[in-house]
Each structure stands twice: as structure tokens, then as C-alpha cells.
Design a protein around this motif. Structure first.
Motif, mmCIF file in Angstrom:
data_model
loop_
_atom_site.group_PDB
_atom_site.id
_atom_site.type_symbol
_atom_site.label_atom_id
_atom_site.label_comp_id
_atom_site.label_asym_id
_atom_site.label_seq_id
_atom_site.Cartn_x
_atom_site.Cartn_y
_atom_site.Cartn_z
ATOM 1 N N GLY A 68 13.772 62.176 61.981
ATOM 2 C CA GLY A 68 13.627 61.361 61.015
ATOM 3 C C GLY A 68 14.435 59.955 61.469
ATOM 4 N N LEU A 69 15.888 60.537 61.556
ATOM 5 C CA LEU A 69 16.738 59.578 61.911
ATOM 6 C C LEU A 69 16.514 58.724 63.503
ATOM 7 C CD1 LEU A 69 20.105 61.256 61.187
ATOM 8 C CD2 LEU A 69 18.856 59.570 59.970
ATOM 9 N N THR A 70 15.923 59.451 64.213
ATOM 10 C CA THR A 70 15.383 58.811 65.658
ATOM 11 C C THR A 70 14.357 58.005 65.402
ATOM 12 O OG1 THR A 70 16.222 61.031 66.656
ATOM 13 C CG2 THR A 70 14.733 59.465 67.937
ATOM 14 N N LEU A 71 13.299 58.250 64.858
ATOM 15 C CA LEU A 71 12.208 57.445 64.775
ATOM 16 C C LEU A 71 12.531 55.935 64.180
ATOM 17 C CD1 LEU A 71 9.354 59.942 63.833
ATOM 18 C CD2 LEU A 71 9.846 58.713 65.892
ATOM 19 N N ALA B 63 24.347 63.572 63.574
ATOM 20 C CA ALA B 63 24.542 62.322 63.877
ATOM 21 C C ALA B 63 24.491 61.973 65.136
ATOM 22 C CB ALA B 63 25.834 61.475 62.999
ATOM 23 N N ALA B 64 25.418 62.881 65.808
ATOM 24 C CA ALA B 64 25.745 62.601 67.412
ATOM 25 C C ALA B 64 24.431 62.756 68.038
ATOM 26 C CB ALA B 64 26.786 63.586 67.794
ATOM 27 N N ILE B 65 23.552 63.820 67.835
ATOM 28 C CA ILE B 65 22.538 63.930 68.765
ATOM 29 C C ILE B 65 21.406 62.905 68.358
ATOM 30 C CG2 ILE B 65 20.524 65.320 69.044
ATOM 31 C CD1 ILE B 65 22.172 67.836 68.354
ATOM 32 N N SER C 216 18.183 58.252 69.392
ATOM 33 C CA SER C 216 17.623 56.738 68.885
ATOM 34 C C SER C 216 17.795 55.851 70.001
ATOM 35 C CB SER C 216 18.540 56.442 67.736
ATOM 36 O OG SER C 216 18.306 57.466 66.713
ATOM 37 N N ILE C 217 18.923 56.080 70.793
ATOM 38 C CA ILE C 217 19.248 54.985 71.830
ATOM 39 C C ILE C 217 18.022 55.095 73.164
ATOM 40 C CG2 ILE C 217 20.507 54.427 73.686
ATOM 41 C CD1 ILE C 217 22.923 54.866 72.042
ATOM 42 N N ILE C 218 17.767 56.541 73.238
ATOM 43 C CA ILE C 218 16.434 56.525 74.298
ATOM 44 C C ILE C 218 15.310 55.897 73.661
ATOM 45 C CG2 ILE C 218 15.088 58.355 75.631
ATOM 46 C CD1 ILE C 218 17.647 60.061 75.425
#
Lengths: 298, 225
Positions: free
Chosen positions: A147-150, A76-78, A83-85
Motif C-alpha cells: 500500500g505504501l509503495t504504490l 517504513a524503511a522497506i 517506493s523510490i524504485i
């Protein structure tokens, strides 16, 4: 509770009595439901001490729950950072005055918001397995993060965009008036303010990221749910293990949600944008794997 | 290309999507009913019901859907022997619907409550002034407007529900899209990109029109104020 005053007068003696009766009936229903659950589960032997006693042992926590929680929090932290970037890049892309960049960012953001996170995770998991860039045991972890980032990055991109749009118009005009270019005013004035204004929404999005990291369970990433299942099959108390895992998630997410509420109250004086929705405005629901600003919503 | 097309004949991709659509429709119906009931509880004057509604929303909004569905399969079905049909697959399908509905009801409740917040204070005062008590006021004045104000957030919940129906894989619903996609890629990893884009575009086609439709409807049906 803002709806409260909306719907009722201060109750008179008669409605106070009705409310009291309603309260008693409500309480009976709640107690009845809980009682029924307890009776049914006791009959199943789910309250047998040996099913719960493992959770009193430090080893259970050390080798299963805390270890699983560590992997959950790590993913989650990574993902929060990436995600913010991603969100900043594509959010700014959607605000660009070069039409091609705007279009490209728009398509990317809308696409990744529409595709289920699980499908992306499965795709990356199997793709990375084929490529062999990462060690086989690492590809689920990388797939979870991708997946979470996109997905969440796209939602954050929309937050950035709506944050900038919600700033009072004078902000940009002031920038232009003192001789800044549009890009300079965007970077030095609008984005920083939009970031403050979107902070509460951002924290709510962290809840979504943390919850969705549990999808890693399906693609064999060893996170909290996977550890809970392992613990449950070992001790024969899968029911209890899953409940404990759920409670851990609920506590962390509840704290994050409260933080978001507190932040929006604190920050509402700090920016020209909105951190708090007006009472009569449509409140955006803190999403069910987030739907944030809504597909197609302006 | 030919390889890929023959794969489409071998695997029933449309059938997989149909399973997700069915999951969505049933879970959507139940979560709408349960969510409306919860919203009514939360705006009612009865403290114990308010408390119950708030507790429900806080608990299920903060639980990962994956846990709820895994719980349905491993806990309810696996350990407690809970079934909803004699046929194993039908039973797992219904347990998945139950899990999806329980989870999304919390979001439906919040969507409707946000709709209630769009109804101006004067409306409730007017309803009381003509002598309506809570239930009639809610039923005749507040809720009809609240639903219209809640269309956009409800649309968001529906979109999330469609996407989340893929998580039914955690509840061992075997023939829905995420499972079928996984099997197809494992069988033919040389055409992994076309396979992924087939499913991805399928969801884009399902999701985008609902987003556009609910945005349009929320503007069209918005109560002019």
C-alpha cells in the motif's frame, strides 16, 4: 517567518505597547488552555503517578515501545526503498517518448494517487490471506508495504517528472550538442540533477511514509500504535500510552522535516534545478498524506 | 457477475461513500475555520500567538492521523468518557470529524500561509501607507489575495481529506467505505477484485474532478501580476 516583514513596519511606541498587550493576552490564553487541560485531566485521575510510572521502566520500552517502533521503522524503511524504485520506473515512464508507455505510466500514477492508502492495504491484506503465499501472520506486513509503495511511489514518480521539468532547458541541449541521444542525456545529465533537486521533497515524503505506516494498525500489523494500545490495555493507561507513542512519532518526523529544510538549503547551490521555492512562489505544502504536486497539476 | 451485483444490493456502497463525503464536508469546514485562525496567528505581530500557531502545526503535521483518530476513540471516548451526542454512533462520527479537523487544520494553515507568500511585499506596504493596521490590512488586502493564491494547495488538502476520511475506521465509524469494503470482501472473497475496483473507482471519481477544478480555479482566479 518570511511573511513578517511583509506585513508590518518596524513598530513604533504605540504599536509596541499594543503588541505587548497582545502578547500578554495570548500568553494568558495559552496558559489558560494548558491549565484547563491539566485541571480537567487531574479530575479524571490522568496524572496519577501509577499511570505514568510504567514509562520509567526499561521493560515497558523494551517489550512494547521500542519493539513497536522497530516494526514501524522496518515497514517504513522497506517502503522507502521500494517506493523510490517504483517512483523512478514510473517517473521515467512518464517522461518516455513512446506514447504508450507515457500513457500507461500516467494512468498507473494517477490511479494510485487517488485511491486511499487504507483501501489498498485492506485489499492486499485480505487478498494475500486468500492466496496463502505468505504466512498468515506476515500478510499485514506485506500489505502495509504494498500500500505504501504504490501510493508513495506514485508521488515520487511525480517528483521525478517535475524535477526533470524544472531543470533549465540548456541542460538537455548541452547533452544533445555533444552528441548524446535523448535517452542518454536523460540518464546521464537530467535524472542525476533532478534527483539532487528533489532530495528535500523526497525526505519530506519519508515523513508521510512513516506516518502512514501507522495505518497498519487497522489491518492488524503490529506497529508502534498497536503496541501502545496493547500496553495501554494491560496497564490501564491507554491515554498515556497513545500520547507517548504520538510523541515518539512527532520527534522522529520533526527531525526528518528539519533535515529536509537543511538539505534544501545545502543543495540549492548544487544543481540547476530548484531545491528551494522562491519566497513569492506557491509553496507546496508538505502534505497531509501527501498531496505533493497535486492531482492534475502540470 | 450476477453474484457481484447481488452483493451491491446487499451492501449499501453509495451510503458508505456518503458517510465519507459527510465526514469530509464537516471536517473540511472546521479545519478551514481553525486553519485560517492559525494562519492569522502565524502572520500576526504577536510573538506568543505566532509561537502557538507554529507549535500546533509542527505537532499535528508530524502525528499520524491514525493515532489521532484512535486517540479520539480509545482515549477521549473510551477512557475519558467524552461524548458529543447521546447516540453512540453519532458521537463517534462527531469525534472522528473532530480528529480529522484537528489534523487537517495544520495543513490548511500552511496552505493559507503559502497563499500569503504569493502576495507581493508592495501590497502590504500600500495597505500601511493608506493607514490600515494589521487586522484591516489582513482582512481587506492580504487575505482575499492569499485565498486566491492558496486555492491549489487548499484543493490538495481537500483531496487528502477525502482519502483520509477512510481512516475514520480507526475511530470506529462503522459504515464508511473502508469498513464496508472489508466486510464485503470477508463475506465474498471470490469477487475480491470487482469489490476493490468498485471502491477504488469511486474515489477516483471523487478525487480527480476536485483536482481538475482547483487547478482550473487557481489559474482562473490567480491575481495577475
Amino acid at each position: 517567518m518570511s511573511a513578517q516583514q511583509v506585513l508590518f513596519d518596524a513598530p513604533g511606541p504605540k504599536s509596541r505597547r499594543n503588541i505587548l498587550i497582545g502578547n500578554i493576552i495570548g500568553a494568558i490564553i495559552i496558559v489558560g488552555l494548558i491549565g484547563y487541560l491539566i485541571v480537567a485531566l487531574t479530575a479524571q485521575g490522568q496524572f496519577a503517578p501509577e499511570r505514568w510510572s510504567p514509562f520509567l521502566e526499561w521493560d515497558t520500552w523494551r517489550f512494547f515501545l521500542l519493539e513497536g517502533l522497530f516494526y514501524t521503522l522496518r515497514a517504513a524503511a522497506i517502503s522507502v526503498v521500494t517506493s523510490i524504485i517504483f517512483g523512478l520506473i514510473f517517473g521515467l515512464g512518464r517522461l518516455s517518448h513512446v506514447a504508450a508507455i507515457r500513457w500507461f505510466s500516467g494512468i498507473v500514477v494517477e490511479f494510485f494517487r487517488a485511491v486511499p492508502v487504507l483501501l489498498m492495504m485492506i485489499f492486499f491484506w485480505l487478498l494475500l490471506g486468500n492466496f496463502g503465499i505468505f504466512r498468515p501472520q506476515d500478510s499485514p506486513f506485506v500489505a502495509v508495504i504494498l500500500g505504501l509503495t504504490l501510493y508513495n511511489g506514485s508521488v515520487i514518480a511525480e517528483l521525478v517528472r517535475s524535477g526533470v521539468h524544472n531543470l533549465p532547458k540548456g541542460q538537455r541541449e548541452a547533452g544533445l550538442a555533444i552528441g548524446m541521444t535523448r535517452t542518454q542525456s536523460l540518464r546521464a545529465i537530467e535524472i542525476p540533477q533532478a534527483l539532487v533537486a528533489m532530495l528535500p521533497a523526497l525526505v519530506s515524503q519519508f515523513v508521510v511514509i512513516l506516518k502512514d505506516s501507522a495505518l497498519g494498525y487497522i489491518i492488524t500489523y503490529s506497529e508502534l500504535l498497536a503496541y501502545a494500545r496493547r500496553l495501554g490495555s494491560g496497564e490501564g493507561n491507554i491515554f498515556q500510552s497513545l500520547i507517548v507513542a504520538a510523541v515518539i512519532f512527532i520527534i522522529i518526523n520533526f527531525l526528518l522535516t528539519s533535515l529536509a529544510t537543511k538539505l534544501s538549503r545545502l543543495l540549492s547551490f548544487r544543481t540547476g534545478g530548484k531545491t528551494r521555492k522562491d519566497k513569492n512562489e506557491k509553496v507546496l505544502v508538505a502534505d497531509p498524506t501527501n498531496t505533493g504536486t497535486g492531482v492534475g497539476a502540470a | 457477475m450476477e453474484d457481484y451485483l447481488s452483493l451491491l444490493v446487499e451492501y449499501d456502497v453509495l451510503g458508505a461513500f456518503w458517510v465519507n463525503i459527510q465526514l469530509t464536508l464537516w471536517a473540511g469546514l472546521w479545519s478551514f475555520l481553525l486553519g485560517t485562525l492559525l494562519a492569522l496567528m502565524r502572520i500576526s505581530p504577536i510573538a506568543s500567538l505566532q509561537w502557538l500557531g507554529a507549535a500546533y502545526v509542527n505537532v499535528f503535521r508530524n502525528t499520524p492521523l491514525t493515532i489521532i483518530l484512535a486517540f479520539g476513540f480509545l482515549g477521549l471516548f473510551g477512557q475519558l468518557g467524552f461524548t458529543l451526542d447521546e447516540d453512540l454512533n453519532v458521537s463517534l462520527f462527531r469525534i472522528a470529524i473532530l480528529g480529522l479537523a484537528i489534523y487537517h487544520a495544520a495543513f490548511v494553515c500552511e496552505a493559507i500561509r503559502s497563499g500569503v507568500n504569493t502576495v507581493p511585499l508592495g501590497q502590504a506596504e500600500a495597505a500601511r501607507a493608506i493607514g490600515l493596521s494589521f487586522m484591516p490590512a489582513a482582512r481587506l488586502v492580504i487575505l482575499p489575495q492569499a485565498f486566491r493564491g492558496a486555492i491549489a494547495p487548499l484543493g490538495n488538502v481537500l483531496i487528502a481529506l477525502i482519502k483520509n476520511s477512510t481512516v475514520a475506521a480507526a475511530g470506529s465509524v462503522a459504515i464508511e467505505t473502508s469498513t464496508v469494503m472489508k466486510e464485503m470482501i470477508e463475506f465474498r472473497s471470490d469477487v475480491i477484485y470487482p469489490i476493490f475496483f468498485t471502491f477504488a473507482i469511486g474515489f477516483v471519481i471523487l478525487v480527480i474532478p476536485i483536482g481538475l477544478l482547483t487547478t482550473w480555479a487557481s489559474k482562473k482566479l490567480a491575481v495577475a501580476r
